[in-house]
Scaffold this active site. Sequence first.
Site, PDB file in Angstrom:
ATOM      1  CG  ASP A 139      35.862  45.460  43.068  1.00  0.00           C
ATOM      2  OD1 ASP A 139      35.595  45.632  44.136  1.00  0.00           O
ATOM      3  OD2 ASP A 139      34.744  45.713  41.627  1.00  0.00           O
ATOM      4  CE  LYS A 140      40.108  36.121  43.263  1.00  0.00           C
ATOM      5  NZ  LYS A 140      39.570  34.985  43.625  1.00  0.00           N
TER       6      LYS A 140
END
Length: 317
Positions: A139-140
């Site tokens: 994820d970011k």
Amino acid sequence: MSIETNKVLKVPEHLSGKRIDIALSELISDVSRTKIKNCILKGRVLLNEEVVIKLSIKVSLGDLLDITFVEEEALEIVPEEIELKVIEENNEFIVVDKASNVVVHPGAGNKTNTLLNGLIFRFPELKKLPRGGIVHRLDKDTTGLMMIAKNEKSFLNLSNQISNRSVTRIYQAFVVGKITKSGKINEPIGRHPANRQKQAVIESGKEALTHYSLDKTFGNYSHLFLKLDTGRTHQIRVHLSHMGYPIIGDPLYGRKRRFAKSTESELREFIEHFPRQALHASSLAFQHPGTGKKIEFSSDLPEDMKTLLDKLKQLTH
């Protein structure tokens, strides 16, 4: 821009009577079956100097097969000079230690400043690979280790290792709540029925299995090591939130329980301003796609999570 490569092969005895796509797949092991099928269907394969476009054609001993691959630059991605922490790089793969606030792959609203933009700048050959060689994602705002294939054979090998669940991925997380023992979470995950941005534990979801090991508790907070058996979107975040132990700082799954009871005001304020979910991919182990040898990489906690750990030690009882 495209580059053509050509191979001429003779059918050996053990492949006599096989379908042409199967024979070519066995003779050219570093190219995917799908790519070979596409070559046949597009008329880029000759059997004894005649064009073949049927997959069902059988080959015989001594037949000459002539196949032409056309390498298109598969990704229209702008190379950008982005700081990358490369842990390992060789002819088969790259291992990077991803920073927070970095999207892995361009998408809607994120065309630039992604990890892949930076990888393409540093390793232009990745443009020819599916997804730029990326075989799994973070994820970011999850930090830590990722592996990227350098060629098509390694891409297939590493993708298969992910599918076969032979890749070991260990994460560290700090969660809200006092966990007393290690265990596992075996709950299906799918798209949240009301919020398209979220995933959720739902009966119709896909199998998802997360093992967690308790490292230490700090008052009503816990430090966990987690091992993924499956790789569903947001899996660790969804599973821990479902258990009632959301990851500290998780903006999507931790809003309802951002703090534990009786949290001191200084720690409460620090957590309030912690900019992301406290989740880090700290260990990655897989088989070297070239040698078959088991290899392992590790990554220390990033500075923001080290500071969080110090605060938990200082401000809990």
